[in-house]
Design an enzyme around this catalytic site. Structure first.
Site: not given
Ligand code: 28G
Length: 629
Positions: A420, A493, A495, A497
């Site tokens: 990403e 990541d 998180d 997203d």
């Protein structure tokens, strides 16, 4: 009798508590999280059976602070009278003998049943402590067991006006790797059971967090389909059929939406048949044939034949059947093998659908229009696919510009990291072992395949880059022998997203490159969340649980804790050490189950408000339970 039937019966007769404890996997599938949760389903199934018999309206499941489980139902209470063969109370026989009661008694065949449908005695055998309370005859009867063996005889402990059964069990830590119940896992199965068995009220209470959910759906499968299609642009009322026969029951609910993916959920005796099987084949062939016939008879198809995929574009359906002796096959034993079922489902569905179309010409027209558009789009997709293929043919081995390939040519040794963001991509490129690790950075979100047709998907640069890097082609052109990397590692990541992107990718793989998952080529990398430092000592931390444990060890002492918000915050060396080095990294191998779950996450959450969706995704999408590299 076929040889395996003979074996099955022999096992049934011989198996006792010892046998169950020796080979728990044979009875509950695994001793991992899946098996652990299975214990609950096995107990709840007994209550569901009592509800299907017409005597139980409410089931409560409680997760206690120590991860013990209580299940309560308001049925008749398990019989306590003497069982002549064993000279023991019936409840004791049910709790200690495998397959006691029911199974060979055709009139009362067990219609509900966990994946393995093995009975509550298995739960007892695999519990360090197990208590049963039976409310019956104005009394409460009680018996306790340890590792499946009664501690004392059944006794009455007080009076009551209620009837029902209550079971509390503590899973045995000698058997299970880890004892941590996941609220969301239990709640989604209980919700499913509430949809499948209309009217039953099922609640789940979590004493660890005070979370509580209650499920009760008077609409049954109709509610199920409405729930799946929330805000997805359904253009007609849910179509619903049911047929009850002596030894065969069928219920189906169907609704088309403006979306482009199909979602068919099939159940046999309440078991989610993820791998499909005979009932699904019958359902699909009835749908294709009936729609084509109606279209021809009413001059709607202009001579065109609608393909099987065309008539299911944008369709959401739930099919639930109940049969006396299901045969489950396939990798996860969730594929129905009974060949006679195909024809039965086919003929019932054909008849019901024809009648529905005759009576609802407006809806029939809309569905056929949708299928006609799908057929045209399929033609466009074929051209687009060809273009992608020709492009790669023409341009020879031209790989996407963003790809940093590895030097080794042997696919078995090669890994592709799909990363990403450009900055993390940069770190990965510098940190990797370029001999066998390739890196493909993705910019931003990839397309949501739910919202687009294949021809549009093939216009998306990120997707085309993935397909060309993999080398396999896509959909009908897919050829696994051309796969250029045997490990495809999604690295995002830790998180919201990141989790979202991972789910989008998994959904794309699941929908269009399924054999990659089936053959175990797809992985998710687990980058660390923190780095802890104390003087010379330093180590990486994977999750909050681990963090808590380690911080406890350093209690009172001053430590530095670095939090990695994203991959981009790690320098190339750190990224290598934590996430790419085959000796140290943690990878989760994606199974079809995970992919189905990811796909379902979309199905269930699409179109809902963004905030809860993100919360859900973050909490559940990438929970790692089986770690393997
Ligand atoms: C709360 C945890 C799990 C159950 C019942 C009720 C009956 C029953 C269960 O009978 C033996 C075999 C087939 C009839 C049946 C009660 C008839 C009359 C029952 C449960 C006898 C088992 N009265 N509730 N089993 N059957 N709930 N909940 O286990 O022929 S198991």
């Amino acid at each position: 009798m076929k040889p395996d039937e003979y074996n099955a019966e022999k096992i049934t007769v011989l198996a006792g508590i010892e046998a169950i404890r020796k080979r728990p996997g044979m009875y509950i599938g695994s001793t991992g999280t899946r098996g652990l949760h299975h214990l609950v389903y096995e107990v709840v199934d007994n209550s569901i059976d009592e509800a299907l018999a017409g005597y139980c309206t409410e089931i409560k499941v409680i997760i206690h602070k120590d991860n013990s489980i209580t299940v309560i139902d308001n049925g008749r209470g398990i019989p306590v009278d003497n069982h002549p063969k064993y000279n023991k109370p019936a409840v004791e026989v049910i709790m200690t003998k495998l397959h006691a009661g029911g199974k060979f008694d055709k009139k009362t065949y067990k219609v509900s049943g966990g994946l393995h449908g093995v009975g509550i005695s298995v739960v007892n055998a695999l519990s360090e402590n197990f208590k049963v309370f039976v409310m019956r005859n104005n009394k409460v009867y009680f018996q306790e067991y340890k590792k499946g063996k009664p501690v004392a005889e059944l006794k009455t402990i007080r009076e009551t006006k209620k009837t029902g059964t209550k079971v509390t069990f503590v899973p045995d830590k000698e058997i299970f790797n880890e004892i941590n119940y996941q609220f969301e896992v239990l709640s989604s199965r209980l919700r499913e059971l509430a949809f499948l068995n209309k009217g039953i009220k099922i609640s789940l209470i979590d004493k660890r967090s005070e979370k509580k959910k209650t499920f009760q759906y008077e609409g049954g499968l109709i509610s199920f389909v409405k729930y799946l299609n929330q805000n997805k642009g359904a253009f007609h009322k849910v179509i619903y059929f049911q047929k009850y026969m002596d030894t065969f029951e069928l219920e189906a609910a169907i609704q088309y939406t403006n979306s482009y993916t199909e979602h068919i959920f099939t159940f046999v005796n309440n078991i989610n048949t993820v791998e499909g099987g005979m009932h699904l084949s019958g359902f699909k062939s009835a749908l294709t044939r009936t729609i084509n016939r109606y279209a021809e008879q009413n001059n709607l198809s202009k001579g065109l034949r609608l393909g099987s995929d065309d008539v299911r574009e944008g369709m959401t359906a739930v099919l639930s059947i109940k049969i006396p002796e299901p045969q489950f096959e396939g990798q996860t034993k969730t594929k129905l093998g009974n060949s006679e079922v195909k024809g039965m489902v086919d003929s019932i569905m054909s008849e019901k659908l024809s009648v529905f179309f005759e009576e609802n010409p407006k809806t029939a027209n809309e569905i056929i229009n949708k299928a006609l558009k799908a057929a045209k789009a399929r033609e466009a997709a074929r051209k687009a696919r060809e273009l992608v293929r020709r492009k790669s043919l023409l341009e020879g081995t031209t790989l996407p510009g963003k790809l940093s390939d590895c030097s080794n040519q042997d696919p078995e040794k090669c890994e592709l990291f799909i990363v990403e963001g450009d900055s993390a991509g940069g770190s990965a490129k510098q940190g990797r072992n370029r001999e066998f690790q390739a890196v493909l950075p993705l910019r931003g979100k990839i397309l949501n395949v739910e919202k687009s047709r294949l021809n549009k998907i093939l216009n998306n640069n990120e997707i085309v880059a993935i397909i060309t890097a993999l080398g396999t082609g896509i959909d009908e052109d897919f050829d696994i022998r051309k796969l250029r990397y045997h490990k495809i590692i999604i690295m995002t990541d830790s998180d919201v997203d990141g989790a979202h992107i991972a789910i989008l990718l998994l959904t794309f793989f699941y929908r269009y490159l399924k054999p990659l998952i089936e053959n175990g080529h797809v992985y998710v990398a687990k980058p660390p969340l923190y780095k802890i430092k104390k003087g010379k000592y330093s180590r990486y931390i994977q999750d909050e649980n681990q963090k808590r444990k380690i911080l406890k060890k350093f209690e009172g002492k001053k430590v530095t804790l670095q939090r990695f918000k994203g991959l981009g915050e790690m320098n190339p060396t750190q990224l290598w050490e934590t996430t790419m080095d085959t000796q140290k990294r943690t990878l989760k191998k994606i199974t079809i189950d995970d992919a189905v779950e990811a796909d379902k996450t979309f199905t269930t959450l699409m179109g809902q408000e963004v905030a809860p969706r993100k919360k859900f995704i973050k909490e559940h999408a990438l929970e790692v339970d089986n770690i393997d590299t």
